[in-house]
Design an enzyme around this catalytic site. Structure first.
Site, PDB file in Angstrom:
ATOM      1  N   HIS A  64      36.559  45.289  31.928  1.00  0.00           N
ATOM      2  CA  HIS A  64      37.927  44.967  32.336  1.00  0.00           C
ATOM      3  C   HIS A  64      38.131  43.459  32.504  1.00  0.00           C
ATOM      4  CE1 HIS A  64      41.447  47.275  32.997  1.00  0.00           C
ATOM      5  NE2 HIS A  64      41.463  47.322  34.314  1.00  0.00           N
ATOM      6  N   ASN A 107      45.914  45.277  38.908  1.00  0.00           N
ATOM      7  CA  ASN A 107      47.197  45.980  38.937  1.00  0.00           C
ATOM      8  C   ASN A 107      48.300  45.185  39.625  1.00  0.00           C
ATOM      9  OD1 ASN A 107      46.160  46.252  41.508  1.00  0.00           O
ATOM     10  ND2 ASN A 107      46.705  48.415  41.730  1.00  0.00           N
ATOM     11  N   ASP A 152      41.396  43.667  27.787  1.00  0.00           N
ATOM     12  CA  ASP A 152      40.584  44.713  27.170  1.00  0.00           C
ATOM     13  C   ASP A 152      41.509  45.802  26.635  1.00  0.00           C
ATOM     14  OD1 ASP A 152      41.048  45.047  30.086  1.00  0.00           O
ATOM     15  OD2 ASP A 152      40.142  47.018  29.767  1.00  0.00           O
ATOM     16  N   ASN A 202      46.834  48.564  33.437  1.00  0.00           N
ATOM     17  CA  ASN A 202      47.535  48.224  34.677  1.00  0.00           C
ATOM     18  C   ASN A 202      47.920  46.749  34.766  1.00  0.00           C
ATOM     19  OD1 ASN A 202      47.593  50.812  35.758  1.00  0.00           O
ATOM     20  ND2 ASN A 202      45.574  50.602  36.681  1.00  0.00           N
TER      21      ASN A 202
END
Length: 205
Positions: A33, A86, A111, A132
């Site tokens: 991530h 997020n 990603d 997110n």
């Protein structure tokens, strides 16, 4: 009003805001991530800059120029939001306002599950595909920013997506990770100095 060329590229005198998406903290540093952080950190090294706190924005930035010296180089602000993934939209929007960057002058490096590992796709606008960080950015400023999508592939077997993206790259993946991160940095540089179409032609593998 945002000023862009017909192709969606910022005017020559406008800066670019290049955002690597990720989570802050050493425990996340090598997660899939966090590949966006990896790319902007490499770009910061190329321009000889070190990340520093960006005023009141919850982000770290490096300012400089990308491209060969001369009229073809472009002013860039490289950024790492220091919120969690997020909540990326808030810091990015604050930087956008502070530096007066047009929405089409924002590049999100992130990603991408639906692309094979190491494959790149560059585009302008579109959906968030469940990501997110993109979801937060789009909520804050709309979807019309550039994306450099770094493929990480789908999770194996029955592994949950959240578990997969928050795991480190595997030992096999890490053998090629430096090469793929370097190539993604090249793609960002091509995007801001040559435009989307030429960058897509060279890097949409």
């Amino acid at each position: 009003m945002d000023v862009t060329t017909p192709a969606g590229t910022p005017a020559a005198n406008a800066p670019w805001l290049v955002v690597g998406l990720g989570n802050p903290g050493t425990e996340y540093a090598m997660n899939r991530h966090n590949v966006g952080f990896m790319v902007v950190e490499l770009l910061a090294g190329r321009i000889g800059g070190k990340f520093k706190r960006a005023g009141k924005a919850q982000a770290q930035v490096v300012e400089g120029r990308l491209g060969a010296p001369g009229p073809g180089s472009r002013r860039v602000i490289l950024a790492k939001p220091m919120s969690f993934m997020n909540l990326s939209g808030g810091p990015v929007n604050a930087l956008r306002d502070f530096y007066k960057v047009p929405v089409a002058g924002i590049v999100a490096i992130h990603d991408e599950l639906d692309i094979d590992y190491g494959v790149l796709r560059l585009k302008l606008g579109g959906g968030d595909n469940g990501h997110n960080g993109l979801k937060s950015m789009t909520k804050a400023m709309g979807p019309d920013y550039h994306r450099v999508r770094f493929g990480i592939g789908r999770p194996p077997g029955r592994m949950q997506v959240a578990d997969f993206v928050l795991k480190d790259f595997s030992s096999t993946e890490r053998k090629e990770l430096d090469y793929f991160v370097d190539r993604a940095a090249d793609a960002v540089e091509a995007l801001v100095t040559e435009g989307l179409e030429r960058a897509q032609s060279s890097y949409n593998s």
